[in-house]
Design an enzyme around this catalytic site. Structure first.
Site, mmCIF file in Angstrom:
data_model
loop_
_atom_site.group_PDB
_atom_site.id
_atom_site.type_symbol
_atom_site.label_atom_id
_atom_site.label_comp_id
_atom_site.label_asym_id
_atom_site.label_seq_id
_atom_site.Cartn_x
_atom_site.Cartn_y
_atom_site.Cartn_z
ATOM 1 N N CYS A 81 23.818 35.329 62.668
ATOM 2 C CA CYS A 81 23.834 33.873 62.451
ATOM 3 C C CYS A 81 24.200 33.117 63.713
ATOM 4 O O CYS A 81 23.623 32.064 64.000
ATOM 5 C CB CYS A 81 24.801 33.518 61.327
ATOM 6 S SG CYS A 81 26.556 33.814 61.700
ATOM 7 N N HIS A 114 30.765 32.273 59.423
ATOM 8 C CA HIS A 114 29.320 32.105 59.441
ATOM 9 C C HIS A 114 28.996 30.741 60.041
ATOM 10 O O HIS A 114 29.768 29.788 59.890
ATOM 11 C CB HIS A 114 28.776 32.209 58.011
ATOM 12 C CG HIS A 114 27.293 32.035 57.901
ATOM 13 N ND1 HIS A 114 26.387 32.942 58.409
ATOM 14 C CD2 HIS A 114 26.548 31.043 57.331
ATOM 15 C CE1 HIS A 114 25.156 32.526 58.154
ATOM 16 N NE2 HIS A 114 25.222 31.381 57.500
ATOM 17 N N ASP A 134 19.626 27.189 57.335
ATOM 18 C CA ASP A 134 20.249 28.470 57.667
ATOM 19 C C ASP A 134 19.165 29.517 57.876
ATOM 20 O O ASP A 134 18.577 30.016 56.921
ATOM 21 C CB ASP A 134 21.198 28.904 56.546
ATOM 22 C CG ASP A 134 22.162 29.990 56.989
ATOM 23 O OD1 ASP A 134 21.838 30.716 57.953
ATOM 24 O OD2 ASP A 134 23.238 30.112 56.382
#
Length: 260
Positions: free
Chosen positions: A67, A104, A119
């Site tokens: 991420c 995250h 995302d």
């Protein structure tokens, strides 16, 4: 950043404009073209949250990433083409509790008087952006999602399988703008801690038009039209062939071992 090279990497053939239609297609193309993978953790290659390094790895050399790599890169790309993007910290829900801050990285885009959750670096998540301030269930390609605002002002992302009323927590986040430097410590922990999911496991996953392909340790799982096939990976050579043929990751030149 070479925009044309980026667009070619994610197979985006249209005109880029600061519109919701373009944003949705960019997000979809990105998720469909670039796998979520933590192979460098297994290969003991340091993952640096550095834009030049990430561009070279993901865009030039056709890799995926975590991420911190994929969402940071996508945020920079979106800003370059004119979108209003904020990086935010999310806390992943796992084993009955939320993880630490900066667990995250997710993105918020403000567009046409609306806010959208993006995302491209979670693994198995939504394919198109989700409207932030909506109480409705939002239908995605494979699952349904809802973004719930909490009493403390944070937001909670929940998901359910299609036509299911049983939603489960994915992660909690707020809208505080974050700098990439704030994620560096957690990025390092995920590469080095014995408790890290990425230290414990080989993982590489990408959605397809009909399902998803995933490597988890010595198993390749291919989901398509609600059917699942599994293949046991018997050797390092077979692992490298699958990475090349199924995920377009060609690492045959590397001398580092892939299998655990």
């Amino acid at each position: 950043m070479d925009i044309n090279v980026y667009l070619q990497r994610i197979n985006y053939a249209g005109h880029v404009s600061v519109t919701l239609e373009s944003l949705k297609e960019l997000h979809r193309c990105h998720v469909m073209a670039i796998p979520f993978e933590a192979l460098d953790v297994q290969w003991k290659r340091p993952i640096r949250v550095d834009l030049e390094d990430i561009f070279d790895k993901v865009i030039v050399n056709n890799r995926g990433g975590l991420c911190y790599e994929l969402n940071y890169l996508f945020a920079h790309f979106l800003r370059t083409v004119g979108f209003d993007v904020t990086m935010v910290s999310a806390r992943i829900f796992e084993r009955g509790e939320f993880g630490p801050e900066f667990d995250h990285m997710a993105l918020i885009v403000r567009l046409e008087e609306e806010e959208w959750l993006l995302d491209v670096g979670y693994g198995d998540l939504f394919i198109e952006p989700l409207k932030l301030r909506s109480t409705e269930v939002q239908l995605d390609q494979f699952k349904d999602y809802r973004v719930e605002q909490q009493p403390d002002g944070r937001f909670l992302l929940v998901e359910a399988l299609k036509n299911s009323e049983r939603f489960r927590n994915k992660y909690s986040f707020d809208l505080v703008p974050r700098e990439v430097s704030e994620f560096v410590e957690q990025c390092l922990i995920k590469q080095t801690s014995p408790e890290s999911h990425f230290v414990k496991n080989i993982i590489c996953t990408i959605p397809t038009e009909t399902g998803r392909k995933t490597i988890l340790n010595n198993t390749l799982k291919v989901k398509s039209n609600n059917q699942t096939e599994q293949l046991k990976i018997e050797s390092e050579e077979q692992m490298l062939e699958i990475l090349r043929d199924e995920f377009a990751i060609d690492v045959m030149h590397t001398k580092e071992r892939v299998m655990v």
